[in-house]
Write a protein that holds these residues in place. Structure first.
Motif: not given
Length: 401
Positions: A260-266, A272-282, A345-349
């Protein structure tokens, strides 16, 4: 008033007695070696649903038998179903319910699943102290042979991977080693279920994979079994029950799914959009926590060396912390060197929204994605993870297969 000749009447009586005699031989009987206690009893249990198979305190007791001083016993109250029925023959344990099943160590299991086919007698033998392990059927049907084969596979796999093993799990230091051993054990049962042509033995294997009904680490197994049996035996109630449990909405993200392409609090306070941070290979999605000892060990001994060696060659790591204390999270990431890569992390345990979206409850956990975000592997750790990443990056290099 019409009368019948005496000869005809006697003939009818003899035929009736013959039929009764034949029916009386249609039963389950056996001999129990080592049964010296006069109170020894065996029970016959019929599971009413898939979740009741190989489960203590479930199922319906349909008959019981006292074991004679010579070890013999007989069951007479048997199902009248036309098709095959799964029954469990249970050796009652002192002070326990008749429906108590020992489901831990297979070598100590006090029950054995068998297939009863109306009109076909079953003659069995077993030992008191090794009931399931020693259980044998005289001239078993092919489907009962499959159950006996499964029993042997289960016994051997348990002895190979789990019997007598001691792991230091109080501090979590050997949790991954234990999980790896459990998975190797489960794979033997999974292989049987995937290859057998018989539904009921496959369902017994499925239940033995996890008596606790926890398939979080092997959800693909449930999906494969659902797909297999809904094609071969559509409409069977146990298949319908299995497929209901194996709906994607009930399971973690599967191998072959697009993550899933989720947005994550850094950790940097950005999102960030997870999809935008994918590596070139893995890409490795790593689920960890500052309080998780095996996670911390994996950070230092596995992820940091891989990052240093392969990041410039197309490796990305995205860490998600199951945290509620931001300072502890930051300190752990810095101490381990895990601040080299993206940390979110969402810091919600335990109430973490991210884990709920991907339907994961247990850490350490990870998902390995290709450059399109497709999950190519899950929950691979240690040297196995390092080898997988190395193979995948080299395979994806131009000019290499």
């Amino acid at each position: 008033m019409r009368t019948f000749p005496i000869k005809n009447t006697i003939g009818l009586i003899l035929i009736s007695l013959s039929l009764i005699a034949c029916n009386s031989s249609i039963k389950i009987s056996g001999k129990l070696e080592g049964a010296e206690n006069k109170e020894t009893k065996v029970y016959l249990i019929e599971p009413g649903s898939l979740k009741e198979v190989a489960a203590s305190f479930f199922g319906k007791v349909i008959d019981s038998a006292v074991v004679n001083s010579d070890g013999y016993f007989k069951f007479h109250n048997l199902p009248k179903n036309e098709g095959p029925v799964l029954l469990e023959i249970v050796l009652k344990q002192p002070g326990r319910s008749p429906k108590y099943l020992q489901t831990g160590d297979p070598a100590k299991a006090n029950y054995m699943p068998v297939i009863w086919q109306s009109g076909v007698p079953l003659k069995i033998t077993a030992k008191m102290d090794e009931f399931q392990k020693s259980f044998a059927i005289e001239q078993p049907s092919e489907i009962n042979k499959a159950l006996l084969d499964l029993r042997d596979i289960n016994q051997k796999a348990y002895q190979t991977y789990l019997a007598g093993k001691q792991w230091q799990i109080e501090d979590g230091s050997q949790l991954l080693e234990k999980e790896h051993a459990i998975l190797q054990y489960q794979k033997k049962l999974i292989k049987f279920a995937d290859s057998t042509q018989y539904l009921i033995p496959a369902m017994v294997a499925l239940r033995w994979v996890s008596p606790e009904k926890d398939y979080e680490r092997v959800p693909e197994f449930l999906v494969n079994q659902c797909n297999k049996w809904k094609e071969q035996q559509p409409g069977h109630p146990w298949v319908e029950q299995l497929c209901k449990v194996s709906k994607p909405s009930n399971l973690p993200v599967l191998v072959g799914d697009v993550f899933p392409n989720l947005r994550l609090p850094m950790i940097t306070k950005d999102t960030i959009s997870l999809k935008d941070q994918l590596g070139d290979k893995v890409t490795i999605i790593d689920l960890w926590a500052s309080w998780c000892a095996p996670c911390r060990k994996e950070n230092r001994n596995v992820l940091v060396p891989m990052w240093d060696e392969y990041h410039d060659q197309g490796l990305q790591i995205i860490g998600y912390g199951l945290e509620s204390d931001e300072s502890a999270w930051r300190a752990a990431a810095e101490r381990d060197g895990a601040n080299r890569w993206i940390q979110a992390s969402d810091l919600q345990g335990d109430d973490a929204p991210f884990l709920k979206r991907i339907r994961v409850r247990t850490i350490p956990a990870n998902f390995i994605l290709d450059d399109k975000g497709v999950v190519i592997a899950k929950n691979v750790h240690g040297k196995d993870l390092m080898d997988l990443v190395e193979r995948y990056i080299k395979r994806k290099q131009p000019g290499k297969l």
